[in-house]
Structures are given as C-alpha cells and as structure tokens.
Design an enzyme around this catalytic site. Structure first.
Site, PDB file in Angstrom:
ATOM      1  N   ASP A  89     -22.334 -70.231  14.618  1.00 23.34           N
ATOM      2  CA  ASP A  89     -22.322 -69.309  13.466  1.00 23.34           C
ATOM      3  C   ASP A  89     -21.010 -68.539  13.529  1.00 23.34           C
ATOM      4  OD1 ASP A  89     -23.029 -67.863  11.252  1.00 23.34           O
ATOM      5  OD2 ASP A  89     -24.448 -66.562  12.278  1.00 23.34           O
ATOM      6  N   TRP A 146     -21.719 -50.078  24.119  1.00 27.08           N
ATOM      7  CA  TRP A 146     -21.448 -49.868  22.697  1.00 27.08           C
ATOM      8  C   TRP A 146     -19.951 -49.711  22.522  1.00 27.08           C
ATOM      9  CZ3 TRP A 146     -24.392 -50.033  18.318  1.00 27.08           C
ATOM     10  CH2 TRP A 146     -23.763 -49.603  17.154  1.00 27.08           C
ATOM     11  N   GLY A 187     -15.386 -50.243  17.031  1.00 28.24           N
ATOM     12  CA  GLY A 187     -14.505 -51.296  16.546  1.00 28.24           C
ATOM     13  C   GLY A 187     -14.957 -51.759  15.171  1.00 28.24           C
ATOM     14  N   PHE A 203     -25.757 -50.827  22.823  1.00 28.88           N
ATOM     15  CA  PHE A 203     -26.196 -51.807  21.839  1.00 28.88           C
ATOM     16  C   PHE A 203     -27.407 -52.527  22.435  1.00 28.88           C
ATOM     17  CE2 PHE A 203     -26.279 -56.173  20.217  1.00 28.88           C
ATOM     18  CZ  PHE A 203     -26.353 -55.929  18.850  1.00 28.88           C
TER      19      PHE A 203
END
Length: 265
Positions: A159, A70, A73, A32
């Site tokens: 957030d 990575w 999920g 990622f």
C-alpha cells in the site's frame, strides 16, 4: 476500551483505514498506539523503517496494543514521491534479508501472480467478467503469469501510496502502516508508485536511484503488476458501488495497455 480505564491513558483516534490507531497521552507522554499491529513491526522498528517501537502489551479484551514514539511530521506530498530518498528507502526494504526472514517467520503470506489472478476471478461480477477490455487484459496477464513466478519474493509493503510515507520534523523518512505487508515480487510496490507519481520518461532515473538495473524484463514486470493492481481496484470499487472510481480504474487500464503497446513497437 479497557486500556484507557486501566492505565490512565487518554486515547484520541487518528486517521487510518482500520479505525484502530490512536494518539495516546498520559501526563507529558505521547505515543502512537495501535491495536493488533503485525508482529513484523518489531523488525521494522529495529531497521529504522518505522518509528521506534516502545512497548507491546496485551489488554483486557485480548487485543495486542503496540506503542511507537510519536513523531511530529507530515505525510509526503505527491511531488515528493519522486525523490531519491523514497527510492532508496524502498530499495532498503526490498533487499533486506533480515526483514524477509522475519516476515516469513511471523507468517507473512507469499503472494504470487497466480494468487492475484485467482483472487480477481473469484466471485467476479458478471458485468466485469464480460467486459471486453478487462477480459482481454486478464487473459494476457494469465498467459504471462508463469514467467513472473521466476522472481524471488521479497518484503513488499502493498500500500505504497503517499499517505503512508512520514517525514519527521527532523527530516527523517519512514514508511508506516504495514498491515498489507507480504512476500512478493518487488515490482508490485514499484508499479503502484511509478504509475501514481512518476512520469514515464523519468522512470529510468527513478529506478536508478532505487538501485535497479533497468531492463526490458523489469519494465514488463512493472507493467504486469500495474495492470493487476488496477484490475483488483476495479473489482473492489464495483463491490463498494463506487462506480466513478471504477471507471477511472478502467481508463487507467486503457492507458497502461497503450503504454505496453508502445513499449513493444
């Protein structure tokens, strides 16, 4: 992007608000990748809050690229946000001294109630400035702001919605996307989560899983930040001409106002 040409990585954009996140593949490797992540990411990785940080590199155009493992999920479902595991992970974040120290060292901003009030009032459109309900709520929050400043700021995500909770296929829970991280009253995160996902009658049980002593003062802070959050969203949606969402925010503010009235009767 220079990185793809220079190193042989193939970049595949993935979802996100910033448009700077990718799945990177090279041969059998998969990572990622994200441009210009907060330097706070390293501390979060060490604490196991986010997936493991593999490396950080500066690329040809001056951007900093981070690579994390990575994980297969999924994001949490709305009904899963009430789980004790969510409460416990959030508590770990809010009470972690190493995380608070690191965020402070890398320039994490302290967000006080007065800063939130000032940001809302700055360049506020006239129709919101003259809205009776919004004006009444803003005046009430302003009057209460001084007492809110007594709380020691902690690491807050900012957030906290379900899109940022990742459950791996090995049943490990992570909180990701820390671009909004700040030092603030933990009630800011709690208010977002509770009003969005937890029925009012279940707040006490959820907060006990979180590890909080449920007091009138804590509930008052949660209600204050919930009101502030929806005021801020109202202004943002107005700016974006998303008036349907803006009106939903105002209805939510009416609901919070009713909750506050009930709490005090």
């Amino acid at each position: 992007m220079n990185f793809e040409i220079d190193s042989g990585w193939k970049l595949h954009p993935v979802g996100g608000d910033t448009g700077q996140a990718y799945m990177g593949t090279r041969a059998e490797e998969k990572l990622f990748l994200k441009r210009n992540s907060s330097p706070f990411l390293a501390a979060l990785s060490v604490e196991g809050i986010t997936p493991r940080l593999v490396w950080t590199k500066r690329i040809g155009n001056g951007d900093v690229l981070t690579a994390q493992e990575w994980l297969n999920g999924r994001t949490l479902k709305s009904e899963e946000m009430v789980s004790p595991e969510v409460a416990q992970l959030l508590s770990r974040i809010h009470t972690s001294e190493p995380l608070r120290s690191m965020l402070s060292r890398v320039g994490g901003k302290e967000i006080t109630p007065q800063i939130l009030l000032n940001n809302y009032k700055n360049k506020l459109p006239s129709d919101l400035l003259n809205h009776p309900l919004l004006t009444s709520i803003f005046d009430k929050l302003t009057a209460e702001a001084a007492t809110m400043n007594l709380v020691t700021p902690r690491v807050c995500h900012g957030d906290i919605y379900q899109k940022n909770w990742l459950l791996s296929d090995k049943d490990r829970l992570y909180l990701v996307d820390w671009d909004s991280a700040m030092l603030a009253d933990p009630a800011m995160d709690l208010s977002m989560l509770l009003f969005q996902y937890v029925q009012r009658e279940n707040w006490k049980d959820w907060l006990e899983h979180y590890g909080a002593v449920v007091t009138d003062e804590l509930i008052e802070r949660i209600l204050w930040y919930a009101s502030m959050n929806y005021l801020t969203q109202t202004k943002r949606h107005h700016h974006e001409s998303r008036f349907y969402e803006m009106n939903k925010d105002i209805l939510k503010l009416q609901t919070i106002h009713s909750v506050i009235q009930d709490e005090r009767e």
